[in-house]
Design a protein around this motif. Structure first.
Motif, short mmCIF file in Angstrom:
data_model
loop_
_atom_site.label_atom_id
_atom_site.label_comp_id
_atom_site.label_asym_id
_atom_site.label_seq_id
_atom_site.Cartn_x
_atom_site.Cartn_y
_atom_site.Cartn_z
N LEU A 183 -11.95 -2.87 -7.49
CA LEU A 183 -11.49 -1.48 -7.65
C LEU A 183 -10.25 -1.18 -6.81
CD1 LEU A 183 -14.99 0.26 -7.77
CD2 LEU A 183 -13.67 -0.77 -9.63
N ARG A 184 -9.38 -2.19 -6.72
CA ARG A 184 -8.08 -2.04 -6.07
C ARG A 184 -7.04 -2.78 -6.91
NH1 ARG A 184 -8.34 -0.65 -0.67
NH2 ARG A 184 -10.46 -0.59 0.23
N GLY A 185 -5.87 -2.22 -7.03
CA GLY A 185 -4.84 -2.92 -7.78
C GLY A 185 -3.49 -2.24 -7.69
N THR A 186 -2.46 -3.02 -7.98
CA THR A 186 -1.08 -2.53 -8.01
C THR A 186 -0.41 -3.06 -9.26
OG1 THR A 186 -0.96 -2.67 -5.59
CG2 THR A 186 1.13 -2.52 -6.77
N TRP A 187 0.37 -2.20 -9.93
CA TRP A 187 1.14 -2.66 -11.08
C TRP A 187 2.40 -1.82 -11.20
CZ3 TRP A 187 0.49 -7.20 -12.95
CH2 TRP A 187 1.16 -7.59 -14.12
N LYS A 188 3.35 -2.31 -12.00
CA LYS A 188 4.64 -1.64 -12.10
C LYS A 188 4.74 -0.75 -13.33
CE LYS A 188 6.86 -5.68 -14.25
NZ LYS A 188 7.99 -6.64 -14.12
N THR A 189 5.53 0.31 -13.18
CA THR A 189 5.78 1.21 -14.30
C THR A 189 6.77 0.58 -15.26
OG1 THR A 189 7.54 2.31 -13.05
CG2 THR A 189 5.34 3.27 -12.92
N ASP A 190 6.63 0.90 -16.54
CA ASP A 190 7.55 0.39 -17.54
C ASP A 190 8.80 1.27 -17.61
OD1 ASP A 190 6.90 2.69 -19.00
OD2 ASP A 190 5.59 1.63 -20.40
N LYS A 191 9.65 1.05 -18.60
CA LYS A 191 10.91 1.79 -18.69
C LYS A 191 10.70 3.28 -18.93
CE LYS A 191 11.62 0.83 -23.63
NZ LYS A 191 12.56 0.22 -24.62
N HIS A 192 9.47 3.64 -19.36
CA HIS A 192 9.15 5.05 -19.58
C HIS A 192 8.45 5.66 -18.37
CE1 HIS A 192 10.27 4.45 -23.74
NE2 HIS A 192 9.39 3.48 -23.86
N GLY A 193 8.35 4.90 -17.29
CA GLY A 193 7.68 5.37 -16.09
C GLY A 193 6.17 5.32 -16.17
N LYS A 194 5.64 4.61 -17.16
CA LYS A 194 4.21 4.60 -17.39
C LYS A 194 3.54 3.33 -16.87
CE LYS A 194 4.42 7.50 -21.54
NZ LYS A 194 4.05 7.62 -22.97
N VAL A 195 2.29 3.48 -16.45
CA VAL A 195 1.46 2.35 -16.06
C VAL A 195 0.01 2.71 -16.37
CG1 VAL A 195 1.21 3.14 -13.67
CG2 VAL A 195 0.88 0.73 -14.22
N THR A 196 -0.74 1.74 -16.85
CA THR A 196 -2.13 1.96 -17.22
C THR A 196 -3.04 1.01 -16.46
OG1 THR A 196 -1.58 2.75 -19.44
CG2 THR A 196 -3.81 1.93 -19.11
N PHE A 197 -4.11 1.56 -15.88
CA PHE A 197 -5.11 0.75 -15.19
C PHE A 197 -6.45 0.88 -15.92
CE2 PHE A 197 -2.11 1.70 -11.78
CZ PHE A 197 -1.98 0.48 -11.15
N ARG A 198 -7.21 -0.21 -15.89
CA ARG A 198 -8.59 -0.17 -16.37
C ARG A 198 -9.52 -0.34 -15.18
NH1 ARG A 198 -9.54 -0.61 -21.87
NH2 ARG A 198 -7.64 -0.76 -23.12
N THR A 199 -10.48 0.58 -15.06
CA THR A 199 -11.39 0.56 -13.93
C THR A 199 -12.71 1.21 -14.34
OG1 THR A 199 -11.60 1.21 -11.61
CG2 THR A 199 -10.37 2.72 -13.02
N ILE A 200 -13.44 1.76 -13.39
CA ILE A 200 -14.65 2.52 -13.70
C ILE A 200 -14.53 3.91 -13.09
CG2 ILE A 200 -16.13 0.48 -13.83
CD1 ILE A 200 -17.23 1.33 -11.03
N PHE A 201 -15.28 4.84 -13.62
CA PHE A 201 -15.36 6.20 -13.08
C PHE A 201 -15.92 6.09 -11.66
CE2 PHE A 201 -16.66 10.58 -12.66
CZ PHE A 201 -15.94 11.30 -13.60
N PRO A 202 -15.23 6.64 -10.65
CA PRO A 202 -15.72 6.49 -9.28
C PRO A 202 -17.01 7.28 -9.03
CG PRO A 202 -13.40 7.19 -9.35
CD PRO A 202 -13.97 7.38 -10.72
N GLY A 203 -17.76 6.82 -8.05
CA GLY A 203 -18.91 7.58 -7.59
C GLY A 203 -18.51 8.51 -6.46
N TRP A 204 -19.45 8.86 -5.61
CA TRP A 204 -19.16 9.77 -4.51
C TRP A 204 -19.86 9.29 -3.24
CZ3 TRP A 204 -22.03 10.87 -8.81
CH2 TRP A 204 -23.41 11.03 -8.63
#
Length: 312
Positions: A183-204
């Motif tokens: 549940l940690r990660g880094t990625w770069k934005t594309d030419k449209h400034g967008k980036v998508t991550f896949r993860t899970i809904f966090p708990g509390w």
């Protein structure tokens, strides 16, 4: 910031000046539209948006504000994993996080920015800090620091305003206690400034509402070793509507948690300002949130700023 390429807390946040700029179209002031679906049929006719959105037919100009800066929290690890899918083997409701980064002054997308996200698992545990977390069933880990209560009563969020900031509950950075990096990660934005991550809904966990930490780094260089140099122009957090959190609490493993939950209105970090404060626009099935959630938001940042926020 380096890594091997593959394919995170009271109202003591910095009071930044939020510059108002004109954005073409009211919808742009809310959040970037969800650009990915979790699975076929995930969002049927009964899907709901948990935050209000402006009419797409409106031609009125909207005012976009600089996205709120918040504390980094104690559990940040600098870009150990350059990846978009951060789930690993963690159980939970699938979440697609669809982000867009824009220059808050010009409203232009920022390409090749490095976006970090990190958050706890469905039971409130942070990777890298499992022995310091007190989420889950309300019992502190057997290897909890000496002198820590054994009843799970130690909050892991930010202390109330004016409280000491040291220890596991403060905003002072803590060194990792284990080698887990889920549940940690880094990625770069594309030419449209967008980036998508896949993860899970966090708990509390005790003392904080449900949230995801984020950082945006710009003016650096992507190399075979990872992302290097540049400046951290934004440190913030994303938040979830109370409606969505209540729905998630009915789904395992979230439903097994006995940890006292802090609501969105009770949280000492979220500034109650809606999208500007990091409140995500969410799409999910009202009848079955377990099918998955898409969360989206546009981050208006100042690319020349230095917002590490490690000691706020």
């Amino acid at each position: 910031m380096t890594g091997n390429l593959q394919s995170n807390e009271p109202k003591h946040k910095k009071d930044l000046t939020r510059r108002k700029v004109v954005v073409a179209g009211a919808g742009a002031a809310v959040a970037v539209g969800a650009g990915a679906t979790l699975a076929s049929g995930a969002f049927a006719d009964d899907a709901t948006d948990s935050t209000a959105s402006a009419s797409s037919s409106s031609s009125a100009e909207a005012c976009y504000k600089l996205t709120s800066e918040t504390t980094e929290g104690p559990y940040y690890i600098d870009a150990d994993k350059l990846r978009r899918d951060i789930t690993e083997d963690k159980e939970g409701i699938p979440l697609v996080l669809d982000l867009k980064v824009i220059d808050a002054e010009t409203c232009k997308p920022i390409a090749n920015a490095a976006v970090d996200i990190w958050h706890c698992d469905a039971l409130g545990i942070y990777s890298g800090y499992e022995s310091m977390s007190t989420g889950g069933g309300g019992t502190a880990p057997t290897d909890a620091p000496s002198g820590a209560p054994s009843d799970g009563a130690t909050p892991t969020g930010e202390p109330p305003s004016g409280a000491p900031s040291g220890g596991t509950g403060g905003s002072i950075h803590q060194e990792p206690t284990d080698d887990e990096r889920y549940l940690r990660g880094t990625w770069k934005t594309d030419k449209h400034g967008k980036v998508t991550f896949r993860t899970i809904f966090p708990g509390w966990y005790q003392g904080r509402c449900v949230h995801i930490h984020t950082k945006v780094h710009v003016n650096g260089e992507w190399t075979d070793a990872g992302y290097e140099g540049g400046n951290t122009c934004h440190t913030g957090q994303f938040f979830f509507s109370e409606e969505s959190v209540l729905a998630s609490a009915e789904v395992e493993p979230y439903s097994t948690s006995t940890t006292t939950r802090t609501t969105l209105t009770e949280d000492t970090i979220y500034d109650q300002s809606g999208t500007t404060g990091g409140l995500l626009k969410l799409k999910y099935s009202k009848k079955n949130i377990a099918k998955g959630v898409v969360g989206s938001i546009t981050m208006g940042v100042d690319p020349d700023a230095e917002n590490d926020n490690t000691t706020m």
